[in-house]
Design an enzyme around this catalytic site. Structure first.
Site, PDB file in Angstrom:
ATOM      1  N   TYR A   1      50.676  32.033   6.509  1.00 49.01           N
ATOM      2  CA  TYR A   1      51.534  30.872   6.231  1.00 49.01           C
ATOM      3  C   TYR A   1      52.998  31.159   6.569  1.00 49.01           C
ATOM      4  O   TYR A   1      53.811  30.233   6.623  1.00 49.01           O
ATOM      5  CB  TYR A   1      51.447  30.444   4.755  1.00 49.01           C
ATOM      6  CG  TYR A   1      50.073  30.081   4.256  1.00 49.01           C
ATOM      7  CD1 TYR A   1      48.991  29.914   5.117  1.00 49.01           C
ATOM      8  CD2 TYR A   1      49.855  29.899   2.891  1.00 49.01           C
ATOM      9  CE1 TYR A   1      47.729  29.591   4.633  1.00 49.01           C
ATOM     10  CE2 TYR A   1      48.601  29.572   2.396  1.00 49.01           C
ATOM     11  CZ  TYR A   1      47.533  29.426   3.270  1.00 49.01           C
ATOM     12  OH  TYR A   1      46.293  29.107   2.789  1.00 49.01           O
TER      13      TYR A   1
ATOM     14  N   ASP B   1      48.910  30.424  -4.725  1.00 51.51           N
ATOM     15  CA  ASP B   1      48.092  30.890  -3.607  1.00 51.51           C
ATOM     16  C   ASP B   1      48.906  30.845  -2.321  1.00 51.51           C
ATOM     17  O   ASP B   1      49.409  29.791  -1.932  1.00 51.51           O
ATOM     18  CB  ASP B   1      46.859  29.993  -3.459  1.00 51.51           C
ATOM     19  CG  ASP B   1      45.986  30.416  -2.297  1.00 51.51           C
ATOM     20  OD1 ASP B   1      45.088  31.245  -2.511  1.00 51.51           O
ATOM     21  OD2 ASP B   1      46.207  29.936  -1.166  1.00 51.51           O
TER      22      ASP B   1
ATOM     23  N   TYR C   1      56.373  17.472  -4.402  1.00 54.40           N
ATOM     24  CA  TYR C   1      57.034  16.564  -5.350  1.00 54.40           C
ATOM     25  C   TYR C   1      56.762  16.963  -6.793  1.00 54.40           C
ATOM     26  O   TYR C   1      55.612  17.110  -7.192  1.00 54.40           O
ATOM     27  CB  TYR C   1      56.585  15.121  -5.108  1.00 54.40           C
ATOM     28  CG  TYR C   1      56.848  14.675  -3.696  1.00 54.40           C
ATOM     29  CD1 TYR C   1      58.134  14.362  -3.269  1.00 54.40           C
ATOM     30  CD2 TYR C   1      55.804  14.607  -2.770  1.00 54.40           C
ATOM     31  CE1 TYR C   1      58.384  13.983  -1.965  1.00 54.40           C
ATOM     32  CE2 TYR C   1      56.046  14.229  -1.454  1.00 54.40           C
ATOM     33  CZ  TYR C   1      57.338  13.917  -1.058  1.00 54.40           C
ATOM     34  OH  TYR C   1      57.584  13.551   0.246  1.00 54.40           O
TER      35      TYR C   1
ATOM     36  N   LYS D   1      46.532  36.684   1.472  1.00 59.97           N
ATOM     37  CA  LYS D   1      45.344  36.827   2.316  1.00 59.97           C
ATOM     38  C   LYS D   1      45.593  37.756   3.505  1.00 59.97           C
ATOM     39  O   LYS D   1      46.691  37.763   4.073  1.00 59.97           O
ATOM     40  CB  LYS D   1      44.915  35.447   2.834  1.00 59.97           C
ATOM     41  CG  LYS D   1      44.689  34.433   1.727  1.00 59.97           C
ATOM     42  CD  LYS D   1      44.247  33.077   2.247  1.00 59.97           C
ATOM     43  CE  LYS D   1      44.193  32.039   1.140  1.00 59.97           C
ATOM     44  NZ  LYS D   1      45.509  31.449   0.843  1.00 59.97           N
TER      45      LYS D   1
ATOM     46  N   MET E   1      53.242  17.355  -9.029  1.00 62.81           N
ATOM     47  CA  MET E   1      52.882  18.671  -9.601  1.00 62.81           C
ATOM     48  C   MET E   1      52.593  18.545 -11.091  1.00 62.81           C
ATOM     49  O   MET E   1      51.602  19.084 -11.599  1.00 62.81           O
ATOM     50  CB  MET E   1      54.028  19.672  -9.408  1.00 62.81           C
ATOM     51  CG  MET E   1      54.298  20.067  -7.975  1.00 62.81           C
ATOM     52  SD  MET E   1      55.729  21.184  -7.937  1.00 62.81           S
ATOM     53  CE  MET E   1      56.162  21.117  -6.198  1.00 62.81           C
TER      54      MET E   1
ATOM     55  N   HIS F   1      40.992  36.176   5.042  1.00 61.43           N
ATOM     56  CA  HIS F   1      41.291  34.760   5.299  1.00 61.43           C
ATOM     57  C   HIS F   1      40.122  34.023   5.973  1.00 61.43           C
ATOM     58  O   HIS F   1      39.863  32.854   5.685  1.00 61.43           O
ATOM     59  CB  HIS F   1      42.543  34.655   6.172  1.00 61.43           C
ATOM     60  CG  HIS F   1      43.311  33.403   5.979  1.00 61.43           C
ATOM     61  ND1 HIS F   1      44.672  33.353   5.933  1.00 61.43           N
ATOM     62  CD2 HIS F   1      42.907  32.121   5.819  1.00 61.43           C
ATOM     63  CE1 HIS F   1      45.074  32.094   5.753  1.00 61.43           C
ATOM     64  NE2 HIS F   1      44.013  31.333   5.688  1.00 61.43           N
TER      65      HIS F   1
END
Length: 323
Positions: free
Chosen positions: A55, A50, A273, A84, A277, A117
């Site tokens: 971003y 995502d 990390y 988005k 994950m 968004h």
């Protein structure tokens, strides 16, 4: 699509992996960290990534996807990629060009999911957060139903497989669903959702309309200074959550994710990390008892880490409604 993870079927027939990898990064984190994290995530088994125009890391996400495809680690059809539409591109004629920019950065011919968004339009222009002389956001009056029609055209053009929304309340969803000439329903509503804000009423509403709730901030956010009040409670330190975690011999993060999965929510887990994950992918390996679920339900306080106060003056500010 093939992956070890289960899928959730969307109302348009496509499937979304039941756990996603979130990629938001704050200003202080270098873009190289996003590239590294996306590579690690794909490497350990995430197939649902995502991201968003806002971003400012679509290029890095695109590099990670392409390098993993070239290395034979994944095929494009195994990946589910969301991006988005930002609020300065809500004018219908700006929607497709904005998506095409995102696709170019992501090095993709299509995305699997394209979502609005926020339901709040801002003045179009070169600035993602346009301000007036007083430093207030320059908001706009575009009807998001007209924006939705432009998203439908992007789907018809094959640039996206599915279309949805983010941060919409139930009344705003209702407006799209009741729009004359609606061609495609939103497949999802991506909202802040975790044990402190379990969104039970919005979740029930979305389920009744066959709309999937996707959760960001599923672990209580990364607590970035620019957006999150540093005095707010640290979700993963909650004693009740930690008690359920101890009982189930799992980490608080896994319990927080499992709580959402068991309610039919698709959580986005974020980490830089590899060990975290990998651990988060274990969410499908156990179940919480009805008793545990009830205990976790009791933690709800309708608390938002990300109240988006910068939009509060707009009539479409979504969080004035109860849900």
């Amino acid at each position: 699509m093939s992956s070890r993870q289960p899928f959730v079927r969307l109302n348009d027939g496509h499937c979304i992996p039941a756990l996603g990898f979130g990629t938001y990064k704050p200003i202080e984190v270098p873009k190289s960290k996003s590239l590294e994290a996306a590579n690690l995530a794909i490497g350990v088994g995430y197939r649902h990534i995502d991201t968003a125009y806002a971003y400012q890391i679509e290029e890095e996400i695109g590099q990670a996807i392409q390098s993993n495809i070239k290395a034979g680690i994944v095929k494009r059809e195994d990946m589910f990629i969301t991006t988005k539409l930002w609020c300065t591109c809500f004018q219908p004629e700006l929607v497709r060009p904005s998506l095409e920019k995102s696709l170019k950065k992501l090095q993709l011919e299509h995305v699997d999911l394209f979502i609005m968004h926020y339901p709040v339009p801002m003045k179009a222009g070169d600035n993602d957060f346009p301000l007036d002389e007083q430093g207030k956001l320059l908001l706009d009056t575009v009807d998001f139903c007209a924006t939705w029609e432009a998203l439908e055209k992007c789907k018809d053009a094959g640039l996206v497989k599915s279309i949805g929304v983010s941060n919409f309340n139930h009344r705003q969803l209702e407006r799209i669903l009741n729009k004359p000439g609606l061609k495609y329903k939103p497949v999802c509503n991506q909202v802040e959702c975790h044990v402190y804000n379990n969104q039970s009423k919005l979740l029930d509403y979305c389920k009744s309309k066959d709309i999937v709730l996707v959760a960001f901030g599923a672990l209580g956010t990364q607590r970035y200074k620019e957006w999150v009040d540093q005095d707010s409670p640290v979700l993963l330190n909650d004693p009740v959550l930690c008690g359920v975690a101890k009982k189930n011999k799992r980490s608080p993060a896994l319990i927080a994710l499992r709580y959402l999965v068991q309610r039919g929510v698709v959580p986005l887990a974020q980490s830089f990390y590899e060990s975290e994950m990998k651990e988060n992918l274990q969410v499908f390996e156990f179940q919480l008892s009805p008793e545990d679920m009830k205990i976790l339900d009791g933690l709800n306080k309708n608390f938002r880490y990300l109240p988006a106060q910068f939009f509060a003056d707009h009539p479409e500010y979504p969080f004035s409604e109860e849900y």
